[in-house]
Design a protein around this motif. Structure first.
Motif, short mmCIF file in Angstrom:
data_model
loop_
_atom_site.label_atom_id
_atom_site.label_comp_id
_atom_site.label_asym_id
_atom_site.label_seq_id
_atom_site.Cartn_x
_atom_site.Cartn_y
_atom_site.Cartn_z
N ILE A 1 37.70 34.24 37.11
CA ILE A 1 37.78 32.85 37.57
C ILE A 1 37.73 32.77 39.10
O ILE A 1 36.98 31.97 39.66
N ASN A 2 38.51 33.63 39.76
CA ASN A 2 38.66 33.53 41.22
C ASN A 2 37.59 34.26 42.02
O ASN A 2 37.35 33.90 43.18
N PHE A 3 36.94 35.27 41.42
CA PHE A 3 35.94 36.04 42.15
C PHE A 3 34.65 36.16 41.34
O PHE A 3 34.26 37.26 40.89
N GLN B 1 49.58 36.44 43.63
CA GLN B 1 48.50 37.36 43.33
C GLN B 1 48.08 38.08 44.62
O GLN B 1 48.09 37.49 45.70
N TYR C 1 43.13 44.48 41.99
CA TYR C 1 43.69 43.13 41.87
C TYR C 1 44.90 43.15 40.96
O TYR C 1 44.81 43.53 39.78
N ARG D 1 37.77 35.29 50.09
CA ARG D 1 37.39 34.03 49.44
C ARG D 1 35.99 34.14 48.84
O ARG D 1 35.70 33.55 47.78
N TYR E 1 44.98 39.66 34.79
CA TYR E 1 44.09 39.78 35.95
C TYR E 1 42.64 39.98 35.53
O TYR E 1 41.72 39.79 36.34
N ILE F 1 47.31 36.58 48.21
CA ILE F 1 46.64 35.29 48.05
C ILE F 1 47.75 34.24 47.90
O ILE F 1 48.29 34.05 46.81
N PHE G 1 42.06 36.28 35.60
CA PHE G 1 42.10 35.74 36.96
C PHE G 1 40.88 36.17 37.78
O PHE G 1 40.32 35.38 38.55
N SER H 1 47.79 31.43 45.09
CA SER H 1 47.59 31.80 43.69
C SER H 1 48.85 32.51 43.17
O SER H 1 49.19 33.59 43.64
#
Length: 272
Positions: A171-173, A128, A200, A151, A165, A225, A168, A228
């Motif tokens: 969840i990630n951001f 990713q 992204y 992060r 995405y 990343i 994603f 990921s």
């Protein structure tokens, strides 16, 4: 001698018959349905995504097209590509509702999708990545390394609506402002112009930007990343277990050595 010769012929005949497929043997339901229809229906997003799939009719080409056609060869029948899905989510839905036998459409494996369909072994594993506006990154770094800023990303992040995405990003951001859009090129342009902090997607699509828009490097930075991974695989209906075994065989035997470099080489060759 004649009796011995006749006995040997009989034994050879039995051996050959034992190795021949039994035409009366029952066929698994998922395979029987395809053979009765005499066509493998393949769901694919209607928006081109070279070098995975692009073109129309007899000019349809790409990695995903090759995979689908190879599965068709294994089944001994023709392939019909269904390209009326407006989103990747709709592609998955067509398989879930039996409107297509398989989906080969640069599909990412996600948790929500795994709850509705089965996926083959991945034929691509892409990291990713983000395309980030350099000015935003500089203003938010405050002496930190780029990976630390990412992060704790809290800017506007663009991604394709109803794609993996979309899942994603949320969840990630969790602290980001989400900007789902239909068109990836619009997202890239907004990151270049500073309207969005980042776009992204997978590492291959981010690398494509430097090939298609080399001037973007002046105002943006690509960040991968590393921990990921975006697994790309073929989707089948949840009860099509035998079909899945055939797809897995095709993926592992014929498409197991595709990497990002080979993908980029193929993309450049198609663009010529």
């Amino acid at each position: 001698m004649k009796k011995l010769f006749s006995t040997l012929l009989l034994l050879v005949s039995f051996a050959v018959q034992a190795q021949m497929p039994d035409s009366t043997a029952p066929v698994p339901p998922d395979i029987a349905a395809i053979k009765k229809r005499n066509v493998l229906v393949v769901a694919m997003n209607k928006k081109d995504s070279p070098p995975f799939f692009s073109g129309q009719g007899d000019d349809l080409r790409g990695l995903d097209v090759d995979i689908a056609r190879r599965v068709g060869v294994m089944l001994g029948g023709p392939v019909q590509f269904r390209r009326d899905a407006d989103s990747f989510a709709e592609v998955v839905e067509q398989v879930r509702t039996n409107k297509a036998d398989i989906a080969v459409s640069k599909l990412s494996v996600t948790g929500p999708r795994l709850q509705t369909v089965r996926f083959s072994a991945p034929y691509m594993r892409l990291k990713q990545s983000l395309i980030v506006n350099r000015l935003w990154l500089s203003q938010n770094s405050q002496g930190r390394e780029p990976y630390e800023v990412i992060r704790n990303f809290n800017g506007k992040i663009g991604f394709i609506k109803n794609s993996s995405y979309d899942t994603f990003a949320r969840i990630n951001f969790p602290n980001a402002t989400f900007q789902p859009e239909e068109n990836w090129d619009n997202i890239v342009d907004k990151v270049i112009g500073g309207e969005y902090s980042a776009g992204y997607r997978d590492e291959f699509e981010i690398k494509k930007i430097s090939f298609e828009k080399p001037e973007a490097a002046l105002s943006t930075k690509a960040i991968t990343i590393s921990d990921s991974v975006d697994n790309i695989a073929v989707a089948v209906h949840w009860n099509s277990t035998h079909l899945l075994s055939i797809v897995d065989y095709v993926v592992r035997s014929d498409f197991g050595n595709v990497d990002t470099k080979k993908l980029m080489d193929r993309y450049k060759a198609e663009k010529k």
